[in-house]
Scaffold this active site. Sequence first.
Site, PDB file in Angstrom:
ATOM      1  N   GLN A 103      37.616  30.070  45.997  1.00 41.56           N
ATOM      2  CA  GLN A 103      38.367  30.705  47.086  1.00 41.56           C
ATOM      3  C   GLN A 103      38.941  29.645  48.031  1.00 41.56           C
ATOM      4  O   GLN A 103      40.085  29.758  48.495  1.00 41.56           O
ATOM      5  CB  GLN A 103      37.471  31.666  47.870  1.00 41.56           C
TER       6      GLN A 103
ATOM      7  N   TYR B  71      30.622  35.855  42.090  1.00 42.68           N
ATOM      8  CA  TYR B  71      31.569  36.594  41.264  1.00 42.68           C
ATOM      9  C   TYR B  71      32.895  36.839  41.968  1.00 42.68           C
ATOM     10  O   TYR B  71      33.028  36.624  43.159  1.00 42.68           O
ATOM     11  CB  TYR B  71      30.976  37.864  40.681  1.00 42.68           C
ATOM     12  N   GLU B  72      33.867  37.266  41.173  1.00 42.18           N
ATOM     13  CA  GLU B  72      35.268  37.381  41.602  1.00 42.18           C
ATOM     14  C   GLU B  72      35.831  36.047  42.091  1.00 42.18           C
ATOM     15  O   GLU B  72      36.672  35.992  42.975  1.00 42.18           O
ATOM     16  CB  GLU B  72      35.425  38.449  42.697  1.00 42.18           C
ATOM     17  N   GLY B  73      35.366  34.979  41.480  1.00 41.14           N
ATOM     18  CA  GLY B  73      35.778  33.637  41.879  1.00 41.14           C
ATOM     19  C   GLY B  73      34.792  33.069  42.873  1.00 41.14           C
ATOM     20  O   GLY B  73      34.627  33.609  43.968  1.00 41.14           O
TER      21      GLY B  73
ATOM     22  N   ARG C 232      38.109  41.010  45.454  1.00 35.25           N
ATOM     23  CA  ARG C 232      37.671  39.921  46.333  1.00 35.25           C
ATOM     24  C   ARG C 232      37.465  40.408  47.764  1.00 35.25           C
ATOM     25  O   ARG C 232      36.508  40.009  48.428  1.00 35.25           O
ATOM     26  CB  ARG C 232      38.689  38.779  46.276  1.00 35.25           C
TER      27      ARG C 232
END
Length: 596
Positions: A447, A440-442, A296
């Site tokens: 977040q 991506y990555e949340g 992230r």
Amino acid sequence: MAATYKAPLRDIRFVLHDVLDVSRIAELPGYEDATPDIVDAVLEEAAKMCENELFPINRSGDEEGCTFENGVVRTPAGFKEAYKTFIEAGWTSIAADPKYGGQGLPKTLNFVIEEMICSANLAFGMYPGLSAGAYNAIAAHATDELKQRYLPKLGDGSWSGTMCLTEPHCGTDLGLIRTRAVPADDGTFRVTGTKIFISAGEHDLTENIIHLVLAKLPDAPEGTRGISLFLVPKFIPDDRNAPGARNGVACGSIEHKMGIKASATCVLNFDDAVGWMVGEPHRGLQAMFTMMNVARLAVGMQGLGIGEAAYQGAVDYARDRTSGRALTGAKYPDQSADPIIVHPDVRRNLLTMRALNEGARALSYWIGTEIDIAHHHPDPATRQAADDLVQLMTPIIKAFLTDIGFDNANRGVQIYGGHGYIREHGMEQYVRDARITQLYEGTNGIQALDLVGRKLSTGMGRLLRRFFHPVDAYIAEKKGDAALKDFTGPLAKAFQRLQQATAGLAQKAMANPDEAGAAATPYLRMFALVALAYMWTRMAEVATAKIAVGEDIAFHTAKLKTGRYFMEQVLPEHLSAFAVAMAGARTVMALDDDEF
């Protein structure tokens, strides 16, 4: 005029040496060799790599993309050669542990290099970036045997890594995964299932690919409490630790994407593949978060990298393109028209890009130094405080830096006008490449929920105090400094509103969780703007002191002018974010589902 990129080494050095005093990192155990001279020398070489090797194949890589045929993925022309040059120069081992052949340099330095790589060629950077994440997860949670076997190969770049989370039916809600891992008699596991959206899941750059796969054991509890983590290599290493028998994992297809087309995004099918457990049974999500949190932050650097590249291209175009005359009269009377950089709207776009980029650079590098302190400082309390700050700021850096990266790429297109919409000028690629960073990555909405739902409440606000207390103390210390009044005044008012929003949000969310959900995204943006205002005030303090002693006056004067623009023209956005965050969930949740 095609997009260009030159590593912003002068600004990087200003942040590292003058604002953050990176020499402090060399005082930490294990980092004694990371002196300012060594840091500068490494960055000089990294800049050459990015400018001369990676940037020239960025547009061609986008146009050609990856190809998939008979289970084989090929990267675009020039990528294999660039990757070979990249690993031979040791760039994959910069922050790797010397115990496993790495160079052991600070994470802060790695942060800076990641920014440059992502400016030059985001798609290329995905391959070593995923490997670094896999390295960190294995180093933190695997057995010594697995570390000895895999870390040297990941560190030297001869093998690469992935993280395999998402499945066709579930993304963020990982408790729904169906991939199974059945114990075998020899202590290994047999992994079966399908994973999608796997970046660098299959390619021709390395001789082996190491997949870190989330799966469930036969006796796993329901939900996320039943997830375990497994290491599944493409080729099972033989007795000499060379790639041996092909494992039961194959690429089923690659995605045809909006951007980062030179990065292979794969569907991976695991069919009775041999795997080794990493960490404890049913605790795989905690182990994977080691990789995800690093990822992230790395994605945040992708946003900054693209924002910087877009700014540089836009500035060059605005200086070169002529159209009309300045509103106050011709600025370049010897030409038939003035360059568009004289026009207020063009300047507003450029200054917004610059102010956001430079503020974000200072914020992210600050957190990079805190990572090193959290890992290496001899005092446990200092390590804990640094780790708390990193945890708090991770969702902010990931979400806000990728938001401004996309916004700045769009501003770059606007400055180019019609040319920005045409492929050959290179600016529209930044827009397409930047868009995935918000997903991506949340996703950035996730977040924001992580920030308000987890980070604010951890330890009764312990993480939050790691930011609020030093900022409050700094404002109190500097508020009487007349030279900084253009900075401390706006910072103090914005910080007060952030505190007000935080208290109000906490109170409302206790009564109704929808209140937190509705306020999360504007609250994160407000927090980020205040954080950048804090960093800009610190930069202004340094620049003012440098001017007073006659040091590089032109650079530091431009820094102050940019900082004042941020305080006057960008920071006020926090007011609208504050209003929206405080408006509550009533209108957000008013429509019934079938009324949409």
